[in-house]
Design a protein around this motif. Structure first.
Motif, PDB file in Angstrom:
ATOM      1  N   PHE A 249     -20.021  52.736  -6.748  1.00 44.35           N
ATOM      2  CA  PHE A 249     -20.036  53.511  -5.507  1.00 44.35           C
ATOM      3  C   PHE A 249     -19.248  52.819  -4.394  1.00 44.35           C
ATOM      4  CE2 PHE A 249     -23.525  55.642  -7.694  1.00 44.35           C
ATOM      5  CZ  PHE A 249     -23.170  56.969  -7.450  1.00 44.35           C
ATOM      6  N   ALA A 250     -19.135  51.509  -4.461  1.00 45.41           N
ATOM      7  CA  ALA A 250     -18.233  50.843  -3.519  1.00 45.41           C
ATOM      8  C   ALA A 250     -16.802  51.287  -3.769  1.00 45.41           C
ATOM      9  CB  ALA A 250     -18.353  49.323  -3.657  1.00 45.41           C
ATOM     10  N   GLU A 251     -16.455  51.461  -5.049  1.00 51.50           N
ATOM     11  CA  GLU A 251     -15.115  51.939  -5.399  1.00 51.50           C
ATOM     12  C   GLU A 251     -14.909  53.373  -4.920  1.00 51.50           C
ATOM     13  OE1 GLU A 251     -11.347  51.443  -6.894  1.00 51.50           O
ATOM     14  OE2 GLU A 251     -12.905  49.917  -7.106  1.00 51.50           O
ATOM     15  N   VAL A 252     -15.928  54.215  -5.095  1.00 51.83           N
ATOM     16  CA  VAL A 252     -15.840  55.597  -4.619  1.00 51.83           C
ATOM     17  C   VAL A 252     -15.636  55.629  -3.105  1.00 51.83           C
ATOM     18  CG1 VAL A 252     -17.115  57.759  -4.366  1.00 51.83           C
ATOM     19  CG2 VAL A 252     -17.180  56.552  -6.538  1.00 51.83           C
ATOM     20  N   LEU A 253     -16.354  54.748  -2.399  1.00 53.47           N
ATOM     21  CA  LEU A 253     -16.297  54.735  -0.941  1.00 53.47           C
ATOM     22  C   LEU A 253     -15.020  54.116  -0.378  1.00 53.47           C
ATOM     23  CD1 LEU A 253     -19.978  53.693  -0.145  1.00 53.47           C
ATOM     24  CD2 LEU A 253     -18.880  55.784   0.612  1.00 53.47           C
ATOM     25  N   HIS A 254     -14.381  53.351  -1.182  1.00 53.87           N
ATOM     26  CA  HIS A 254     -13.256  52.576  -0.662  1.00 53.87           C
ATOM     27  C   HIS A 254     -12.188  53.470  -0.021  1.00 53.87           C
ATOM     28  CE1 HIS A 254      -9.690  49.689  -1.452  1.00 53.87           C
ATOM     29  NE2 HIS A 254     -10.225  49.480  -0.267  1.00 53.87           N
ATOM     30  N   SER A 255     -11.870  53.153   1.203  1.00 54.69           N
ATOM     31  CA  SER A 255     -11.012  54.041   1.988  1.00 54.69           C
ATOM     32  C   SER A 255      -9.540  53.671   1.939  1.00 54.69           C
ATOM     33  CB  SER A 255     -11.476  54.043   3.452  1.00 54.69           C
ATOM     34  OG  SER A 255     -11.343  52.757   3.999  1.00 54.69           O
ATOM     35  N   SER A 256      -9.165  52.687   1.122  1.00 56.70           N
ATOM     36  CA  SER A 256      -7.745  52.329   1.089  1.00 56.70           C
ATOM     37  C   SER A 256      -7.281  51.936  -0.299  1.00 56.70           C
ATOM     38  CB  SER A 256      -7.467  51.180   2.064  1.00 56.70           C
ATOM     39  OG  SER A 256      -8.254  50.055   1.755  1.00 56.70           O
ATOM     40  N   ALA A 257      -7.843  52.606  -1.323  1.00 54.13           N
ATOM     41  CA  ALA A 257      -7.402  52.341  -2.693  1.00 54.13           C
ATOM     42  C   ALA A 257      -6.066  53.033  -2.878  1.00 54.13           C
ATOM     43  CB  ALA A 257      -8.415  52.850  -3.710  1.00 54.13           C
ATOM     44  N   GLU A 314     -21.529  44.908  -1.729  1.00 54.14           N
ATOM     45  CA  GLU A 314     -20.403  44.889  -2.666  1.00 54.14           C
ATOM     46  C   GLU A 314     -19.117  45.325  -1.983  1.00 54.14           C
ATOM     47  OE1 GLU A 314     -18.499  43.799  -5.756  1.00 54.14           O
ATOM     48  OE2 GLU A 314     -20.700  43.698  -5.841  1.00 54.14           O
ATOM     49  N   TYR A 315     -19.218  46.337  -1.167  1.00 56.17           N
ATOM     50  CA  TYR A 315     -18.056  46.855  -0.444  1.00 56.17           C
ATOM     51  C   TYR A 315     -17.488  45.786   0.494  1.00 56.17           C
ATOM     52  CZ  TYR A 315     -15.212  50.276   2.092  1.00 56.17           C
ATOM     53  OH  TYR A 315     -14.165  50.959   2.652  1.00 56.17           O
ATOM     54  N   SER A 316     -18.382  45.125   1.232  1.00 62.92           N
ATOM     55  CA  SER A 316     -17.942  44.088   2.169  1.00 62.92           C
ATOM     56  C   SER A 316     -17.306  42.920   1.440  1.00 62.92           C
ATOM     57  CB  SER A 316     -19.140  43.602   3.004  1.00 62.92           C
ATOM     58  OG  SER A 316     -19.690  44.656   3.765  1.00 62.92           O
ATOM     59  N   ARG A 317     -17.863  42.553   0.299  1.00 60.12           N
ATOM     60  CA  ARG A 317     -17.318  41.441  -0.478  1.00 60.12           C
ATOM     61  C   ARG A 317     -15.936  41.784  -1.036  1.00 60.12           C
ATOM     62  NH1 ARG A 317     -21.670  40.038  -2.611  1.00 60.12           N
ATOM     63  NH2 ARG A 317     -21.758  41.608  -4.256  1.00 60.12           N
ATOM     64  N   ALA A 318     -15.775  43.027  -1.460  1.00 61.95           N
ATOM     65  CA  ALA A 318     -14.510  43.419  -2.091  1.00 61.95           C
ATOM     66  C   ALA A 318     -13.423  43.757  -1.082  1.00 61.95           C
ATOM     67  CB  ALA A 318     -14.749  44.616  -3.013  1.00 61.95           C
ATOM     68  N   TYR A 319     -13.802  44.363   0.048  1.00 64.24           N
ATOM     69  CA  TYR A 319     -12.796  44.918   0.952  1.00 64.24           C
ATOM     70  C   TYR A 319     -12.800  44.329   2.351  1.00 64.24           C
ATOM     71  CZ  TYR A 319     -12.920  48.198  -2.881  1.00 64.24           C
ATOM     72  OH  TYR A 319     -12.909  48.753  -4.141  1.00 64.24           O
ATOM     73  N   LYS A 320     -13.697  43.340   2.597  1.00 62.52           N
ATOM     74  CA  LYS A 320     -13.704  42.586   3.850  1.00 62.52           C
ATOM     75  C   LYS A 320     -14.004  43.451   5.064  1.00 62.52           C
ATOM     76  CE  LYS A 320     -12.451  39.422   1.015  1.00 62.52           C
ATOM     77  NZ  LYS A 320     -13.535  38.670   0.353  1.00 62.52           N
ATOM     78  N   GLU A 321     -14.712  44.534   4.880  1.00 60.33           N
ATOM     79  CA  GLU A 321     -15.241  45.328   5.974  1.00 60.33           C
ATOM     80  C   GLU A 321     -16.491  46.031   5.482  1.00 60.33           C
ATOM     81  OE1 GLU A 321     -12.911  48.585   7.377  1.00 60.33           O
ATOM     82  OE2 GLU A 321     -12.602  49.459   5.397  1.00 60.33           O
ATOM     83  N   SER A 322     -17.308  46.502   6.424  1.00 52.97           N
ATOM     84  CA  SER A 322     -18.538  47.184   6.034  1.00 52.97           C
ATOM     85  C   SER A 322     -18.284  48.662   5.801  1.00 52.97           C
ATOM     86  CB  SER A 322     -19.595  47.014   7.129  1.00 52.97           C
ATOM     87  OG  SER A 322     -19.215  47.739   8.293  1.00 52.97           O
ATOM     88  N   VAL A 323     -19.227  49.312   5.128  1.00 52.05           N
ATOM     89  CA  VAL A 323     -19.140  50.753   4.942  1.00 52.05           C
ATOM     90  C   VAL A 323     -19.186  51.447   6.301  1.00 52.05           C
ATOM     91  CG1 VAL A 323     -20.260  52.783   3.942  1.00 52.05           C
ATOM     92  CG2 VAL A 323     -20.166  50.653   2.636  1.00 52.05           C
ATOM     93  N   VAL A 324     -19.993  50.919   7.215  1.00 53.49           N
ATOM     94  CA  VAL A 324     -20.068  51.488   8.562  1.00 53.49           C
ATOM     95  C   VAL A 324     -18.696  51.470   9.225  1.00 53.49           C
ATOM     96  CG1 VAL A 324     -20.962  51.103  10.902  1.00 53.49           C
ATOM     97  CG2 VAL A 324     -22.509  51.024   8.937  1.00 53.49           C
ATOM     98  N   ASP A 325     -17.994  50.337   9.142  1.00 50.18           N
ATOM     99  CA  ASP A 325     -16.656  50.239   9.733  1.00 50.18           C
ATOM    100  C   ASP A 325     -15.709  51.257   9.108  1.00 50.18           C
ATOM    101  OD1 ASP A 325     -17.424  48.195  11.427  1.00 50.18           O
ATOM    102  OD2 ASP A 325     -16.820  46.611  10.032  1.00 50.18           O
ATOM    103  N   ALA A 326     -15.819  51.431   7.790  1.00 45.08           N
ATOM    104  CA  ALA A 326     -14.947  52.381   7.095  1.00 45.08           C
ATOM    105  C   ALA A 326     -15.231  53.810   7.556  1.00 45.08           C
ATOM    106  CB  ALA A 326     -15.135  52.264   5.585  1.00 45.08           C
ATOM    107  N   VAL A 327     -16.510  54.154   7.714  1.00 47.05           N
ATOM    108  CA  VAL A 327     -16.878  55.494   8.166  1.00 47.05           C
ATOM    109  C   VAL A 327     -16.386  55.729   9.593  1.00 47.05           C
ATOM    110  CG1 VAL A 327     -18.834  56.965   8.811  1.00 47.05           C
ATOM    111  CG2 VAL A 327     -18.851  55.761   6.619  1.00 47.05           C
TER     112      VAL A 327
END
Length: 347
Positions: A249-257, A314-327
Motif C-alpha cells: 500500500f505504500a507503493e500504491v500511495l506513492h505519488s512519484s513512481a 514504510e512510506y516515509s522510509r522508502a520515499y523520505k516524506e510522510s503520507v500526510v505530506d504526499a496528500v
C-alpha cells in the motif's frame, strides 16, 4: 496501527444523524461538519449512523450524500461510509465491470483476498452475493479470461486458517514446487495456484523464506524473469500483499513512481528497465501527470482502520516524506481535508 481518531465522547447515532441532516440543509452543504462526523467514527459507529438516519428521515444517507457532495470527495466519503465488507464487494465489482480490466483494476481483488483476514474475505463474499445476486467467483469466471481467472478464483474462494501455524517441512517442499514451476515459466501451474491460494499467510511467509535460502533469490525476483504479463504482475502483487501489506500500500500511495529517462524510483532494488516495466503494471497514486485519485482514495479509506500507521512508516522510509505530506501536495479542498482526517489530522 490505525490512524483513525475517534473522539473520547462520541454523540449518539441519532445526534450524529441530526448533525448531518442540518449540514445538508440551507444554502450550501456544511462539508466540514460532514467530515467531522463521518471522518471520526469507526465502522461500527458509521453503520449505526446510517441506520439511524434512515429511521429518522426515511432516506438513505448515501442518497443525501450524493445529492449534496460531488467529485473525489463524494467517492471517498461514500466508500468510507459503507460497511467494510460491502465496500470491498463494491470495489471488486467495479474492477470486474471496468471496460478494460488490467492489473490496475484486478489488483483490487488481490488486495481484498491477500491483505485482509480470512473472516473479512468471507464477509465480503456474503456481501457480494447480497448486492449483486451472484457470487464473486461467478463474476470473475464470467468477466476474466484464463489464466487470470483460474488464479483469482482460487484467491477469493479460499478460506485460510488464521492462526500462526507453520510446518517447516511443508515450507521446504512447497518452495521446491514453486521453484520448479517458475523455472519452467508455468506460472499458472496447479502447484502455484494451490499453494498461494490456500496456505495460511504465516506458512506462506515461511515458504518464501525457504525459497530464498534454498535458491539464493527471492520468489519475486524469479517470477520477474518469466516475462512481463498480467499474471506475472498479479503474482508479484499477491506475494507482496502476503509478505508485507504495508509495503504494497505504500507503493500504491506513492505519488512519484515515475520514469523520466533513467529516473526511476521504487521500493524494489531493481534496474531501470525493470522499474520502467513495473511503472506500467503497478498502481501508484500518480501516473505521469496528475493524481490517480481512485487509487489514493482506496488505499487510505480501506487501510485507515487497519494498518495505516505501518504503511506511513514504510512510506516515509522508502520515499523520505510522510503520507500526510504526499496528500497535502497532491490533493486539495474538502477531498484533501477528508483524507487528512482519516490519517489522524484535525481540520
Amino acid at each position: 496501527m490505525a490512524t483513525l481518531i475517534v473522539p473520547e465522547i462520541v454523540p449518539s447515532p441519532i445526534q450524529d444523524s441530526e448533525t448531518l441532516k442540518k449540514a445538508f440543509q440551507g444554502w450550501g452543504t456544511d462539508k466540514k461538519a460532514v467530515i467531522r462526523v463521518l471522518g471520526q467514527r469507526n465502522a461500527g459507529q458509521r453503520k449505526k449512523i446510517t441506520q439511524a438516519y434512515q429511521q429518522l428521515y426515511n432516506e438513505s444517507i448515501f442518497d443525501s450524500l450524493r445529492s449534496e457532495i460531488s467529485g473525489d470527495f463524494l467517492n471517498a466519503i461514500l466508500l468510507w461510509t459503507y460497511d467494510p465488507p460491502e465496500r470491498d464487494a463494491r470495489l471488486i465489482n467495479d474492477a470486474l465491470k471496468a471496460r478494460k480490466k488490467g492489473v490496475k483494476h484486478l489488483q483490487v481483488i488481490v488486495e481484498v483476498a491477500c491483505a485482509s483476514s480470512p473472516h473479512h474475505l468471507m464477509a465480503v463474499r456474503q456481501a457480494y452475493c447480497s448486492l449483486f445476486d451472484c457470487s464473486v467467483e461467478e463474476d470473475i469466471a464470467s468477466n476474466i479470461q484464463l489464466p487470470l481467472r483460474k488464479f483469482l478464483v482460487a484467491l477469493v474462494s479460499s478460506y485460510r486458517y488464521d492462526k500462526e501455524v507453520v510446518d517447516m517441512n511443508v515450507a521446504k517442499l512447497e518452495a521446491a514446487h514453486l521453484h520448479e514451476s517458475i523455472k519452467k515459466k508455468e506460472l499458472d501451474h496447479n502447484h502455484v495456484v494451490w499453494i498461494l491460494g490456500t496456505r495460511n499467510f504465516f506458512q506462506l511467509r515461511a515458504t518464501f523464506a525457504c525459497y530464498k535460502q534454498e535458491y539464493s533469490s527471492t520468489i519475486d525476483q524469479d517470477i520477474l524473469k518469466c516475462g512481463n504479463d498480467d499474471l506475472q504482475a498479479l503474482l508479484r502483487i499477491t506475494i507482496l500483499c502476503i509478505e508485507s501489506p504495508e509495503k504494497h500500500f505504500a507503493e500504491v500511495l506513492h505519488s512519484s513512481a515515475e520514469c523520466v529517462g533513467c529516473n526511476c524510483f521504487s521500493l524494489f532494488s531493481l534496474d531501470c528497465s525493470t522499474l520502467c516495466n513495473m511503472c506500467k503494471v503497478i498502481n501508484s497514486s500518480v501516473v505521469g501527470l496528475g493524481t490517480d485519485e481512485d487509487s489514493l482514495t482506496r488505499a487510505i479509506v480501506t487501510r485507515a482502520e487497519v494498518d495505516m500507521v505501518k504503511i506511513n512508516e514504510e512510506y516515509s522510509r522508502a520515499y523520505k516524506e510522510s503520507v500526510v505530506d504526499a496528500v497535502i501536495g497532491d490533493t486539495s479542498g474538502d477531498y484533501k481535508n477528508f483524507l487528512l482526517t482519516l490519517l489522524g489530522n484535525q481540520i
